[in-house]
Design an enzyme around this catalytic site. Structure first.
Site, short mmCIF file in Angstrom:
data_model
loop_
_atom_site.label_atom_id
_atom_site.label_comp_id
_atom_site.label_asym_id
_atom_site.label_seq_id
_atom_site.Cartn_x
_atom_site.Cartn_y
_atom_site.Cartn_z
N ASP A 63 0.84 -1.20 0.00
CA ASP A 63 0.00 0.00 0.00
C ASP A 63 0.87 1.25 0.00
O ASP A 63 2.00 1.22 0.50
CB ASP A 63 -0.90 0.02 1.24
N ARG A 64 0.33 2.32 -0.52
CA ARG A 64 1.09 3.58 -0.63
C ARG A 64 1.71 4.00 0.70
O ARG A 64 2.87 4.40 0.76
CB ARG A 64 0.17 4.68 -1.15
#
Length: 302
Positions: A143-144
């Site tokens: 995830d970012r």
């Protein structure tokens, strides 16, 4: 007539060239030639692709050298290449894979804007500097706002092989999570079925809801009255699995507003991919890559 010294060196601006006199392995040879350099620094120089043997890049420490071969160390090339990487540190690189430590806030792959500096786009530019035909391939994602270890393949065959047998090949996926509140249990296991809604939020159900079964193991490392630091092992790798499961036990990951967190003192999500161990796609050997836990996660839970 030019004399062939035992191990002669000729220097250019940013390279050192050594001639091999007698057969030996590459790393011991480099340590002998560059006696002022530490073993770790020489390993890094090899890993980053700064060493060539007779003009061909070699990253293997035990590469056998023969008398008469020329070993060239390109001092600044890799350093200059890596200086262009933002939010990405290369942990390991060989002919088949490239492993990075991704900082929080950097997209792994997907982006509608072609100008966005994703980890994937940066690595693609990085490998093309050596050869324009080089490429990297996405094997898995982070995830970012999750930092840590992420692996890419350097050819399509390796990518397909890793993805097809991911659960068999990967032997360890360890994360470190900073969660809200004091977790009472020293360790535990969370098992549920996860299903993604149309709004891209993943929901957890204790019984089969038609989603994917997910299992997460956790162990408490340290805690205070406000936060706990957990070591988390993934038995399955589902989308947002750790984030959902931490909310399930009433201790959402710090900064993870989507899954129940109400505070964000570290200005990021408190989740870090600490270690990845897998069978190497070429050698079959077990290799393990580790990225240090950010100090902000550790200090908040002391």
């Amino acid at each position: 007539m030019k004399k062939n010294h035992k191990n002669s060196a000729s220097r250019k601006e940013d390279t050192s060239v050594y001639t091999v006199k007698e057969p030996m392995e590459l790393l011991p040879f480099l340590l002998e030639m560059m006696s002022k350099s530490s073993r770790n620094s020489m390993k890094s120089i090899l890993t980053r692709g700064q060493v060539t043997v007779n003009g061909k890049m070699v990253t293997q420490h035990n590469h056998p050298l023969q008398a008469g071969q020329h070993v060239e160390i390109l001092k600044n090339r890799a350093a200059m290449k890596e200086e262009t990487l933002v939010g990405v540190t290369i942990l390991h690189e060989d002919d088949d894979i490239i492993v990075i430590n991704k900082e929080a806030g950097l997209l792994s792959v997907a982006s509608k804007n072609p100008e966005d500096m994703t980890a994937y786009r940066q690595l693609m530019d990085y490998v093309k500097e050596t050869n324009p035909r080089n490429r990297v391939y996405v094997v898995h994602r982070l995830d970012r706002d999750t930092s840590g270890v992420m692996l890419f393949a350097k050819n399509e065959e390796v990518k397909n092989g890793l993805q097809a047998a991911w659960n068999e090949v990967v032997k360890e996926r360890t994360y470190t999570a900073l969660v809200e509140g004091a977790v009472r249990k020293k360790e535990g296991t969370i098992s549920s079925w996860l299903k993604e809604s149309k709004t891209f939020k993943v929901y957890s159900n204790p019984t089969d809801n038609g989603g994917q079964h997910a299992v997460t193991h956790y162990k408490k490392l340290q805690s205070n009255s406000n936060y706990s630091l957990l070591e988390v092992q993934l038995e399955t790798g589902r989308k947002n699995q750790i984030r959902v499961h931490m909310e399930d036990i009433g201790h959402p990951i710090v900064g993870d507003k989507k899954y129940g967190s109400s505070v964000n003192p570290i200005k990021r999500i408190g989740l870090h991919a600490t270690a990845l161990a897998l069978l190497h796609p070429r050698t079959g050997e077990l290799v393990r890559f580790k990225a240090d836990v950010p100090s902000s996660l550790i200090s908040k839970s002391k």
